[in-house]
Structure formats: C-alpha cells, structure tokens
Enzyme design. Structure first.
Site, short mmCIF file in Angstrom:
data_model
loop_
_atom_site.label_atom_id
_atom_site.label_comp_id
_atom_site.label_asym_id
_atom_site.label_seq_id
_atom_site.Cartn_x
_atom_site.Cartn_y
_atom_site.Cartn_z
N LYS B 121 0.81 -1.23 0.00
CA LYS B 121 0.00 0.00 0.00
C LYS B 121 0.84 1.28 0.00
O LYS B 121 0.46 2.29 -0.58
CB LYS B 121 -0.91 0.02 1.24
CG LYS B 121 -2.07 -0.93 1.18
CD LYS B 121 -2.91 -0.85 2.43
CE LYS B 121 -2.39 -1.70 3.55
NZ LYS B 121 -2.45 -3.14 3.31
N GLY B 150 -7.89 -7.23 -0.05
CA GLY B 150 -7.47 -8.63 0.02
C GLY B 150 -8.09 -9.39 -1.14
O GLY B 150 -7.91 -9.02 -2.30
N LYS B 221 -6.06 2.44 2.70
CA LYS B 221 -6.88 1.86 1.63
C LYS B 221 -7.86 2.89 1.06
O LYS B 221 -8.11 2.93 -0.15
CB LYS B 221 -7.63 0.64 2.17
CG LYS B 221 -6.70 -0.53 2.44
CD LYS B 221 -7.36 -1.63 3.24
CE LYS B 221 -6.39 -2.79 3.42
NZ LYS B 221 -6.86 -3.79 4.39
#
Lengths: 168, 336
Positions: B121, B150, B221
């Site tokens: 990330k 995921g 995220k």
C-alpha cells in the site's frame, strides 16, 4: 404541513375510498395508509392510520368532509419528525453533562432526543449512551449530527453514527 | 504459450504466498496460455536469480534468502534494473510515510516499461497519481487489487464489471483484524484488551497492533480508493481517522440490543474511517476476519462484495488475478 390522522371505519365495503376522497378533493398528498383489518375496535370498527401533507388552511374542510362521509376522526396531529437515527456516545458521557449534550440537540427546534439508555460500568470507566434522535428532515438530521460531532470533540466523546438514517 | 518473466521483490509472508500460489496453479495458468516464470526473487539479504526460472520450493523452505538460497547480493533496485523481466511483483513491507523501498522499486520498474503488480500500500498511498502517470508514459501496467480488499474483487469489479456506471461511493469493512476484535467483543462480551490479546495469539493481530486498530490501514486503503476509483488527489492526511481502541463492551451491548453492530467503516469519497453502527440486516454486517464493501452506483444500484481481507495465500491470489488480467484481457481498465 405534514400530519398524521387516526380514523375508524365501519366494516362495510367502500369505506376506505370514502375516507380518502377528501384528500383528493382538497389536494392532500397521502404519504402512507395503514388499514388494520385484523385489529377491530370493541365497537367493531376498523382503525386506519394516515400520514399526509396538506395546506394548513384545508384541514378543517377535510375534517368536515370526513364527518359528512360518516368517518370518525379519532386523532389528528402534526407529524413533525420524518427522520430517525440511533447514535452511541462513548466516554465520560455523564460527567461531561449529558443534559447539556441532549439540550444542544433539543434546542435546535428541528431535532429532538427521544430515547436514551445509559451503561456506566464504574466511576472511573468510560460510560456508553444510546440515544435516538428524530428530526424534521434529512438536512435537519445532518445538522443535528454535525452538532453532536462538535459536542463530541469538545467533550472528548466518541460519537458512533449509523451508516444510514431511517425513515419514520 | 506466452512466457511472462517475473522479478519478485520482497519475500515475506505475501512473497511466500505468491510463490506457493504460482507453484500450485502452474497447470491452470498453462491452460490459460500463460507460463509464469519467476526469474528472480529478492529480499533484504540478497537475490536468487535463475534465467530459466527459480524453483519456488527452494525459496519456500527458508525464512531469508541468506539461508543458502541467494546466488547474488543484488538489492531490489539492481534486480529490477539488471535482470531481464516483463513484470515486477512488489511485495516488500509497507511504509505509508515515505513509501520506500517499494516506491523506488515501482518507479524503476515502470520507467523501464515493466508491468508492476503489488500488495504494497505504501507507495500507492504516497504517490498513486505519479506512479499511474509513469506507467502510462512508459506503456506499462500498474495493478494493485491486493492493496485494498485482500481477496475481495473491488478494483477489478469497479473498473471492469461496472464499467459504464458512475461510482457514487464505496463504504465498508476493510480491516479483518478490527473486525475480528469487534466481533469477539460483541459475541463474548470480552473487553477490548482481551479480544486484542486473543487476536494476537491467533496471529490475526500484529505484536504492535496500532497500524490496524487505530484505523491507519483502513485509511491507507481509502487513500488508494479515492485516488484510483474517484480520480481524486488525496493524501493520507486528508482522511479523517478514528480507530476502535475506545470501543467498550457496553457500547457494543447497547448497539446489539437495538439491532446494530459496531464496525470500523471506511468511506470514500467521504474520506472517513470511524466506528459506525451497522444494522444487523445490512450486507455489511459480516463477522470474524471478513471484509465487506458496498459500492453505490448510478445504474446498477448498490453492490456488496465480501471476502477474506488478509492472509498469505489470499493476498497472493489477488496478485495472481492481476497478473492474469494483464495478459488475458484488453486494457479497458487502464482508462485512467
């Protein structure tokens, strides 16, 4: 204005149409009709709950028309709140003056705290409070939640909001 | 049969997972017309380079390549620059402050026109738009499904299956560790500290859980989603973040009594991460380590996906999907 009305109808065919007729005549906007066929009153009549919007000047005409159609009006009242949300507050909810927190919502005039449940595990431990807020519209609910968020920052309370508001 | 020469940089849990998945799925990949050849694997101790492909079993048996596996002392940047490859799998540890070392690896690979697939990330949080531009300028592809949900197919769902829709918003549970802790607190009445300890014993939470429980991972995220799906130019600091550390057993009980669960919810383009009340009947009301995301669209309504948010093999499966997508589909998802 938005109103709710409880009626009682005779258990004979055509009564519901008679009950709704004046709303068509006087340009009322019916939001919901709940016809309780399974819950007869001791007098044998059938309760009906209406929520509608109508110009305030025409309410008396609707009531008179219903009377003329032999429909009983049990109750009529202003239905101010259309939005409802549940919110949790976590922290020193009581010590930070819970009454003041609630009052900041109530004093808006467009939103009210209508339910409260409190859990206080110990004097030193953070408390948790569930409150239910009702507001007169979506925008008003957003304003009420913004106030609550601000109070949360000031009083170091975690404000847990729902992912979606609920229509009443 | 298309041969794809892969340099893998990073060989921790996800790196091992990727090697294992490639080993297991070799036949299936051949059926798709793809011959994935991992020509090099690099970790912080060195590199193993085999022109005809590294045998995954060699690497799967060791913790670091220094344990008799490395045949070169090349670092990641050198391996990417000097070893001939088509694609770089970047799975080094994440750092959301400066993005390194992954950011440098990705820049090097994309500059050379090599495709990049990653679960890391950090570089995307720090420099998503720059990396995407670099990929475009050099005719390379940058794929990052594993960074966001995921195994939940979120990016590919939005970019491919929902193409033509305007995406109005995405909200959901993006951290399995937080979801596990909140689920156990509610189901068993455990206090936060005890539920966290249980999660750590089971390997669900790290020894230092701050990255998960303070909402940092979810915020990272959201940064990636905001930039990739919504075309925003958002930095990590633009996300309003509240973690789950102040959630009490009592608050969960109050919520439960009224038909709600408390979940850590990330939301874009609202750019928030915070605990929220989720009705039990909501499709987002998933328990354990599951993740779930609702995508609100203008044409298709609201679509909810759910899946495991983390894990070695699960994350590797998302990386593998990205690789297969690059070589088996047209570039409709690279319109940005």
């Amino acid at each position: 204005m938005r109103l709710s009305m409880d009626l009682e109808l005779q258990d004979v065919p055509g009564q519901l149409i008679l009950a709704l007729e004046p709303f068509r005549l006087y340009k009322g906007n019916i939001i919901s009709v709940v016809h309780h066929r399974d819950r007869k009153t001791p007098r044998g009549t059938i309760p009906v709950q209406l929520v509608f919007e109508i110009s305030g000047s025409r309410i008396e005409q609707v009531k008179n028309h219903l009377k003329k159609n032999n429909i009983s009006v049990v109750r009529i009242g202003e239905d101010r709140f259309v939005e409802e949300v549940s919110v949790l507050l976590v922290g020193h909810v009581v010590d930070s003056d819970l009454g003041d927190t609630i009052n900041q919502i109530d004093s808006t005039g467009f939103a009210e705290v209508v339910d409260l449940c409190l859990k206080m595990p110990g004097i030193e431990d953070p408390s948790s409070a569930y409150i239910k807020i009702r507001a007169t519209g979506k925008e008003e609910m957003s304003k009420a939640l913004a106030i609550l968020r601000e109070v949360g920052v000031q009083k170091d309370l975690l404000v847990i909001e729902p992912i979606e508001a609920e229509m009443l | 049969m298309k041969e794809i020469r892969i340099s893998q940089v990073g060989c921790g849990i996800v790196g091992h997972g990727f090697l294992e998945v490639v080993r297991r799925k070799r036949d299936m990949l051949r059926d798709l017309g793809l011959d994935l050849k991992i020509v090099s694997v690099t970790d912080h101790t060195g590199t193993i380079y085999e022109k005809n492909g590294v045998d995954p079993k060699k690497v799967l048996g060791v913790k670091t390549l220094a344990e008799g596996v490395a045949n070169s002392d090349m670092k990641g940047l050198e391996a990417i620059e000097e070893i001939e490859s088509d694609l770089v799998v970047e799975v080094t540890p994440t750092n959301i402050d400066h993005g390194q070392p992954g950011l440098g690896h990705m820049e090097m690979a994309l500059t050379q026109g090599k495709n990049v697939v990653t679960s890391n990330k950090g570089p995307l949080v720090v420099a998503f738009n720059r990396l995407k531009d670099l990929a475009g300028e050099n005719g390379a592809r940058l794929k990052y499904e594993a960074t966001v949900g995921g195994t939940m197919p979120l990016i590919s769902l939005v970019e491919r299956n929902l193409v033509g829709n305007n995406i109005l918003g995405i909200k959901g549970i993006f951290n399995g560790t937080c979801n596990y802790i909140l689920t156990r607190m509610m189901e068993e009445g455990y206090p936060y500290g005890y539920a966290l300890m249980e999660a750590q014993e089971l390997g669900i939470a790290e020894a230092d859980p701050a990255y998960d429980v303070e909402g940092i991972d979810t915020a990272a995220k959201m940064t990636i989603l905001a930039n990739s799906v919504f075309g925003m130019n958002v930095k990590y600091d633009d996300i309003d973040v509240t973690g789950i550390t102040d959630i009490t057993t009592e608050s969960l009980a109050l919520a439960r009594d009224r038909g709600y669960l408390i979940k850590l919810i990330g939301e874009v383009p609202a750019l928030t991460v915070k605990p929220m009340l989720v009705p039990r009947r909501s499709p987002l009301a998933v328990g354990g380590t599951l993740n779930a995301a609702s995508i609100e669209t203008d044409l298709s309504g609201t679509i909810t996906v759910t899946g495991l948010g983390a894990g070695s093999i699960e994350t590797a499966s998302a990386i593998l999907s990205d690789i297969v997508n690059i070589y088996t589909t047209r570039n409709i998802d690279d319109r940005s």
